[in-house]
Enzyme design. Structure first.
Site, PDB file in Angstrom:
ATOM      1  CG  ASP A  57      -2.022   0.970   1.159  1.00  0.00           C
ATOM      2  OD1 ASP A  57      -3.092   0.606   0.643  1.00  0.00           O
ATOM      3  OD2 ASP A  57      -1.834   2.129   1.575  1.00  0.00           O
ATOM      4  CD  GLU A  70      -4.411   4.574  -1.265  1.00  0.00           C
ATOM      5  OE1 GLU A  70      -5.382   4.657  -2.050  1.00  0.00           O
ATOM      6  OE2 GLU A  70      -4.376   5.123  -0.151  1.00  0.00           O
TER       7      GLU A  70
END
Ligand SMILES: [Mg+2]
Length: 300
Positions: free
Chosen positions: A176, A219
Site C-alpha cells: 500500500d 493505492e
C-alpha cells in the site's frame, strides 16, 4: 498478447510427415509461423506450447491421439482458449462429434483443400485475437496496466489449488502506498495517477514472468508469486520497496514510499490467505511505514 505486427504461430501435429510438411508449406506461404510435431506426446513436451495461437491436430497418431491432446489443451488454464482444428482422415459423423466435444472449434477431413484451410485458419485466428484483446481489456486496470481486482482473485483461486495439488510454495505480497491521500491533496490527482503508473512499472520490472501483479484497490497492489517460499518473496518485496523509494519525481518535495506484507500459503482458503497478508501490511503501516513485514521474520 498478440498485436498485428507479430506473426501468428501455429502448431501442426500429425504423424505423417508428408501431411504436416504440406500444411506447413501452405500456411508459411500465408505468413504464419508454423511448427510441427509428430504426435500428442511430442507436442505436450514442447516448452513453447503455450505460445501458439492455433493448433491443427491429426486424430490417429501412435503415442497420444488427437482427442487426448485436445482434451489436455482444453484442461490447461493458459491454452483452453486457443483454437484447435482437427484435420483428419476420420470422416464419420461420430468422429466429428467427438472432436467438437473435446473442444475443437473446427473439423476438416482429408484430403483437404489448401484455400479452404487458409480461410478457416484466418477466421479462427481473427476471432481469437479479438477475444484476447477484449479479455486483456477486461482483466487489466486501465491506468496502470496491471491486472485488476477480479482477475487477481480468479487467478489466486487457480494458483492456490495448483499449489495444494502439487505441494509447492505460494507466496503473496500486498503493498500500500504510504500517505497517498496526502500526495493527491498536495500535488493533485494527475500527479497521483503518475505515481501509480510509475510504481506499477517498477513492480513489473522487478517481478519474474511467472509472477502476477495487480492493482488491488486505489493505492493497493498485490503480487502472486507461484512456487516461491517466503524468504524469496520477502526479497522481492524489499527490492520493490527500495526501488520505489529511489524513484525520481519532477517535484522534489514529493516522497513516495510503500509498506508491504508478505506471507506464504499454508492451509488457508483464499480469503484467509489475503487476510493474513493484509494484517502484515497494516502492521507495517503502524510500525512506521516504508517497510515490509513477513509472516516469518526474515533477516535482511
Ligand atoms: Mg495419423
Amino acid at each position: 498478447m498478440n498485436d498485428k505486427s507479430t506473426l501468428s504461430s501455429i502448431l501442426v501435429v500429425d504423424d505423417d510427415p508428408a501431411v504436416s510438411q504440406l500444411i506447413q508449406c501452405i500456411l508459411t506461404e500465408e505468413q504464419y509461423a508454423v511448427e510441427t510435431a509428430s504426435d500428442g506426446r511430442e507436442a505436450l513436451a514442447r516448452d513453447d506450447l503455450k505460445t501458439f495461437d492455433l493448433f491443427i491436430l491429426d486424430i490417429n497418431m501412435p503415442a497420444m491421439n488427437g482427442y487426448s491432446l485436445c482434451t489436455e489443451l482444453k484442461n490447461s488454464y493458459e491454452m483452453r482458449d486457443t483454437p484447435v482444428i482437427f484435420l483428419t482422415g476420420n470422416i464419420l459423423p461420430e468422429d466429428k462429434v467427438k472432436g467438437f466435444e473435446c473442444g475443437a472449434i473446427d473439423y476438416i477431413t482429408k484430403p483437404f483443400n489448401g484455400s479452404e484451410l487458409i480461410a478457416r485458419v484466418r477466421n479462427h485466428l481473427e476471432v481469437k485475437h479479438n477475444r484476447d484483446y477484449l479479455k486483456q481489456m477486461a482483466l487489466t486496470d486501465g491506468l496502470t496496466q496491471l491486472y485488476n481486482h477480479s482477475y487477481i482473485h480468479e487467478r489466486l483461486v487457480e494458483e492456490i489449488s495448483y499449489t495444494k495439488r502439487h505441494e509447492l510454495n505460494l507466496s503473496l505480497i500486498m503493498f500500500d502506498l504510504d500517505n497517498f491521500k496526502l500526495v493527491n491533496d498536495t500535488f493533485g490527482h494527475k500527479q497521483g495517477d503518475k505515481v501509480l503508473q510509475k510504481v506499477s512499472r517498477s513492480i513489473k520490472d522487478i517481478i519474474r514472468e511467472e509472477d502476477v501483479a495487480g492493482r488491488y484497490g486505489g493505492e493497493e497492489f498485490i503480487i502472486i508469486l507461484p512456487n516461491t517460499d517466503h524468504v524469496s518473496a520477502f526479497k522481492v518485496a524489499e527490492k520493490i520497496r527500495k526501488s520505489v523509494k529511489n524513484l525520481k519525481w519532477d517535484n522534489r518535495d514529493m516522497k513516495i514510499t510503500l509498506s508491504g506484507g508478505v506471507s506464504t500459503l499454508s492451509k488457508e482458503s483464499i480469503n484467509e490467505f489475503i487476510e493474513k497478508t493484509d494484517v502484515l501490511l497494516y502492521k507495517a503501516k503502524h510500525d512506521g511505514k516504508d517497510k515490509i513485514i513477513s509472516a516469518v521474520p526474515v533477516m535482511n
